[in-house]
Design an enzyme around this catalytic site. Structure first.
Site, mmCIF file in Angstrom:
data_model
loop_
_atom_site.group_PDB
_atom_site.id
_atom_site.type_symbol
_atom_site.label_atom_id
_atom_site.label_comp_id
_atom_site.label_asym_id
_atom_site.label_seq_id
_atom_site.Cartn_x
_atom_site.Cartn_y
_atom_site.Cartn_z
ATOM 1 N N HIS A 1 1.285 8.777 7.156
ATOM 2 C CA HIS A 1 2.275 8.001 7.904
ATOM 3 C C HIS A 1 3.365 8.881 8.517
ATOM 4 C CE1 HIS A 1 0.905 4.634 5.126
ATOM 5 N NE2 HIS A 1 0.714 4.141 6.335
ATOM 6 N N HIS B 1 1.888 7.036 2.547
ATOM 7 C CA HIS B 1 1.288 8.336 2.287
ATOM 8 C C HIS B 1 1.575 9.334 3.410
ATOM 9 C CE1 HIS B 1 -1.915 7.370 5.133
ATOM 10 N NE2 HIS B 1 -2.173 6.257 4.460
ATOM 11 N N LYS C 1 0.854 -1.188 0.000
ATOM 12 C CA LYS C 1 0.000 0.000 0.000
ATOM 13 C C LYS C 1 0.889 1.237 0.000
ATOM 14 C CE LYS C 1 -4.129 -1.835 2.277
ATOM 15 N NZ LYS C 1 -5.069 -1.634 3.414
#
Length: 575
Positions: free
Chosen positions: A133, A130, A127
């Site tokens: 985070h 982004h 994933k």
């Protein structure tokens, strides 16, 4: 460094007070109004013991403490005894210690001999890494550096989200719509596209959800084909993540994620069952926490697959047995508060008394300045702001600003990286971690506000002063013994006091798991230095005065660099 609170406690102490010196020390305050002294000792609570009015006690204490080393004067005002530090005395102590300790100033051995684990960042593999985070990543890294600075033996763990039903979904999506060529070109964005397509298709074909769950069960059982795909996704993800970690100059001691504990969970499921804590609920196994107003903690799903609580129990026990930690700190968003309460309660019910040493350090949400809440980002729908893109944008915007300013003698490419990325980190760490905040480019890259670039520019300014002095023949590396009487002005004294308080500020920031305490103090130091720089002539003709002021400039430069380092930010020599 001299401990002024200890000096005061020793001077105030008298047997008749019924207090030990350490207790007296704990009563000492720092007045909000500097005109009332640098420290104050309140006498209210002594009235009952001494059977005297507090103002009278304050007068007696002031008389007893007058003439104490390090203080210019001691005065009683009503029920307080106010202590005014001898400015030259403090300046001499501070400047000498900072310039002799150098990079070590601010460090201590408070935690010597004790083990601390900090778990942070922890993105999900396959994933996007982004912008959501960034808070866990940089707050966790700062806490690691703070605990290391105060003497703890620290292990950094990136508890990767590399297990769970989502990997069943990813594997199913890859098998149905994926290709090796697409994956090799841009792994994370390609996997995101597959994951998004899975959820679009699942709305039309809900049986895909069952297929994904069955696939994850096979993965947990160690089936070769599923395991091989999972390993491929993990390796590709780590390579992508490490590009971002390299930009942030962040490393870890362990990448043991959720999958690491897959073979360790059965022990704890059996233990929960043996201790009578497991209850069946609609085919799933739970621990009933309703008596504690925490709902139910699900241990295994009806298909037998594991969940976060199960894996976190296994991880905590493994870490205690493997590291014997004094503290295990989890830097995880506040949305997970209930999960951590449930998990800690389950550990407590299992009889693990050390669960109190597992510390959840929550943080608030970040939203974009255009109003798009990061919380609303969804990998299912493909709406993501990549952290790498944010960092690259910060570097590019900084380079543009520096070129517009026609900066001379500066490696724009290198410095724009240090300043741009430092600006993003500083913005994260300047906010109280539990508060939500808005990410704004105007604030992040402001060279005049309470920002990273402002502090870094202050460091570069101090460096410039020292370079000019060196060019004029001053030996900056050895300024010799200084005459501190030249550092008694208000601007110099304010700066000296802030530098003096750096070691205790570092300890406080670590103890409270709050990097913003140090960040705010660092802004205060930068502002005080700039006031000193503007108020004082530094390169004066009087040699003794010049050397004293240069020694303070050098100490300021050292402290700013040290504090920036504890936040994970570079300190450029030129900007």
């Amino acid at each position: 460094m001299i401990d002024f609170k200890q000096l005061i406690a020793n001077a105030v102490y008298d047997e008749s007070m019924g207090l030990e010196v350490d207790e007296i020390k704990s009563w000492i305050e720092i007045p909000a109004d500097e005109s009332m002294g640098d420290y104050a000792f309140p006498c209210f609570r002594l009235a009952k013991v001494l059977r005297k009015a507090p103002p009278l006690i304050a007068q007696e204490v002031a008389e007893r403490a007058s003439g104490s080393e390090g203080f210019a004067r001691v005065e009683n005002v009503n029920a307080y005894v106010n202590f005014f530090i001898d400015r030259a005395f403090l300046a001499g102590q501070v400047v000498d210690e900072v310039n002799s300790e150098g990079d070590s100033y601010g460090r201590s051995d408070v935690g010597k001999g004790r083990k601390v684990i900090v778990e942070y960042s922890s993105p999900n593999i396959a994933k996007p890494f982004h912008i959501g985070h960034i808070r866990s990543t940089v707050i966790g890294n700062a806490l690691y550096k703070l605990y290391d600075a105060v003497g703890y033996d620290v292990t950094r763990i990136n508890h990767l989200g590399d297990y769970g039903t989502q990997f069943g979904k990813m594997i199913v999506a890859y098998r149905k719509w994926g290709s090796e060529e697409e994956l090799a070109k841009d792994p994370i964005k390609t996997l995101l596209a597959y994951y998004t397509k899975f959820h679009e298709e699942a709305k039309i074909h809900p049986e895909l959800e069952d297929e994904a769950r069955e696939t994850f069960v096979r993965l947990e059982a160690g089936e070769p084909e599923e395991t091989e795909l999972w390993k491929k996704f993990r390796e590709l993800s780590l390579a992508e993540f490490n590009r971002v970690y390299d930009m942030l100059d962040i490393t870890f001691d362990s990448y043991a994620g959720e999958s690491f504990y897959s073979d360790k969970m059965p022990r704890f499921i059996d233990e929960l069952r043996e201790k009578g804590l497991l209850v069946e609920s609609q085919g799933a196994q739970i621990v009933d926490l309703e008596p504690y107003d925490m709902g139910a903690a699900m241990i295994t799903k009806s298909d037998g697959s594991s969940l976060y609580v199960t894996r976190d129990i296994a991880a905590a026990v493994y870490r205690k047995e493997h590291y014997d930690f004094y503290k295990c700190i989890y830097v995880v968003a506040s949305q997970q508060n209930l999960h951590f309460k449930q998990w800690k309660k389950v550990l407590e019910l299992m009889g693990y008394e050390w669960e109190k040493d597992c510390i959840h350090v929550p943080f608030g949400l970040v939203s974009l300045s255009d109003g798009d809440d990061i919380k609303m980002m969804s990998t299912r729908e493909g709406r993501v702001v990549f952290l790498e893109d944010v960092l690259n944008t910060a570097v590019q915007k900084t380079a543009d600003i520096m070129r517009d300013k026609e900066t001379q003698g500066v490696d724009v490419e290198e410095v724009s990286k240090e300043v741009g990325i430092g600006a993003v980190i500083f913005q994260e760490l300047s906010n109280n971690r539990i508060k939500d905040y808005v990410f704004s480019w105007d604030k992040v890259l402001n060279f005049d506000g309470e920002t990273g670039p402002y502090v870094q520019y202050t460091h570069a300014r101090a460096s410039s002063v020292l370079r000019k002095a060196a060019e004029a023949g001053v030996n900056i590396d050895d300024l010799g013994a200084i005459d501190p009487k030249y550092l008694e002005s208000d601007s110099a004294y304010t700066l000296v006091k802030l530098i003096y308080r750096v070691p205790e500020t570092v300890v406080e920031a670590a103890d409270k798991y709050e990097p913003s305490i140090l960040t705010r103090h660092l802004v205060d130091i930068a502002q005080a230095f700039n006031k000193f720089y503007h108020d004082e002539h530094i390169l004066v003709d009087n040699e003794d005065e010049k050397l004293a002021k240069l020694a303070l400039v050098k100490a300021s430069k050292t402290v700013i660099a040290n504090c920036l380092g504890l936040l994970g930010i570079k300190a450029p020599e030129r900007m």
